[in-house]
Design an enzyme around this catalytic site. Structure first.
Site, PDB file in Angstrom:
ATOM      1  N   GLY A   1       4.652   9.615  -4.796  1.00 22.64           N
ATOM      2  CA  GLY A   1       4.987  10.878  -5.463  1.00 22.64           C
ATOM      3  C   GLY A   1       5.388  11.916  -4.438  1.00 22.64           C
ATOM      4  N   ASN A   2       5.394  13.164  -4.845  1.00 21.28           N
ATOM      5  CA  ASN A   2       5.675  14.242  -3.899  1.00 21.28           C
ATOM      6  C   ASN A   2       4.920  15.488  -4.333  1.00 21.28           C
ATOM      7  OD1 ASN A   2       7.538  16.040  -5.557  1.00 21.28           O
ATOM      8  ND2 ASN A   2       8.615  14.088  -5.677  1.00 21.28           N
ATOM      9  N   ARG A   3       5.021  16.559  -3.545  1.00 20.56           N
ATOM     10  CA  ARG A   3       4.146  17.711  -3.721  1.00 20.56           C
ATOM     11  C   ARG A   3       4.665  18.752  -4.697  1.00 20.56           C
ATOM     12  NH1 ARG A   3       1.877  18.909   2.282  1.00 20.56           N
ATOM     13  NH2 ARG A   3       1.262  20.837   1.220  1.00 20.56           N
TER      14      ARG A   3
ATOM     15  N   ALA B   1      11.846  17.545  -8.488  1.00 18.50           N
ATOM     16  CA  ALA B   1      11.877  16.891  -7.176  1.00 18.50           C
ATOM     17  C   ALA B   1      11.880  15.387  -7.431  1.00 18.50           C
ATOM     18  CB  ALA B   1      10.674  17.309  -6.343  1.00 18.50           C
TER      19      ALA B   1
END
Ligand code: C5P
Length: 223
Positions: free
Chosen positions: A29-31, A97
């Protein structure tokens, strides 16, 4: 009620990260918190738009006034939802994102430790949803985001041309503002111009962004 800079327009917003599964318990995943995209969706509704929000895995309530929310997990699920909604919207703000890569294979069972040999994960590139929409013969007005840790200006101008979008909203991430913050600052680029939007709470920034979007939208439709 008729008022508002976006009255009568249909606005699609994508928000949040994507999760790409590795096995039944792990993912890449990402932030992204989704807060900027949710603020844009809320602001667009407040300015009179009919808003569809496509959300990655986030922990946020649907903003007031948002007509439709579609929850997705992976980039490919997001792609499907965005394509379906983009076919009948006037403006698409791509604030999600989207993960650039996903595991080549999703393991049906939990991966086990392999000892000193380590583990190499094969990744394949995800489709670029925004670039796909930009290539459609009849497409909405497109706003892309660029989250960069350096050379924001050069990357943003490059992205405007490379992706064939109408506007890029660029922010510097990794130094406090941006992904996990309540505040942000954006720099907008369009063919022939740019403007810096000062640091502000994301909801306020969303209003400033959409004011520019409405102005550019009307210009491109009358040129
Ligand atoms: O090229 P980059 O990922 O930096 O571009 C960011 C912009 O492109 C964002 O608006 C993001 O929502 C969109 N994007 C996309 N699909 C991808 C990667 C990015 O729509 N696979």
């Amino acid at each position: 009620d008729g008022g508002g800079a976006l009255a009568g327009l249909s606005v699609l917003v994508s928000a949040g990260p994507t999760y790409e599964d590795i096995d039944p318990v792990r993912f890449i995943g990402n932030r992204s918190s989704g807060r900027m995209g949710f603020a844009i969706a809320e602001a667009a509704a407040a300015q009179g738009a009919a808003v569809t929000l496509v959300a990655g895995p986030v922990h946020l309530p649907t903003p007031p006034g948002v007509a439709e929310r579609i929850d997705v997990r992976s980039a490919r699920e997001m792609r499907e939802a965005v394509h379906a909604a983009a076919a009948h919207c006037d403006i698409f703000v791509s604030a999600a994102a989207v993960g650039d890569y996903r595991p080549a294979e999703v393991s049906t069972h939990k991966l086990k430790k392999s000892g000193d040999a380590g583990l190499a994960l094969a990744l394949v590139q995800n489709p670029d949803i925004l670039a796909e929409i930009a290539a459609l013969p009849r497409r909405p007005f497109l706003v892309g985001f660029a989250a960069e840790t350096r050379d924001v200006d050069a990357y943003a101008r490059g992205k405007l041309a490379a992706k064939g979008v109408d506007m890029i909203a660029a922010n510097r991430v990794g130094d406090g503002a941006g992904f996990e913050s309540e505040r942000n600052a954006l720099h907008l680029y369009w063919p022939g111009g740019d403007v810096a939007l000062a640091e502000a709470p994301k909801r306020e920034l969303a209003d400033a962004l959409l004011a520019r979007v409405a102005e550019r939208y009307r210009r491109t439709r009358t040129e």
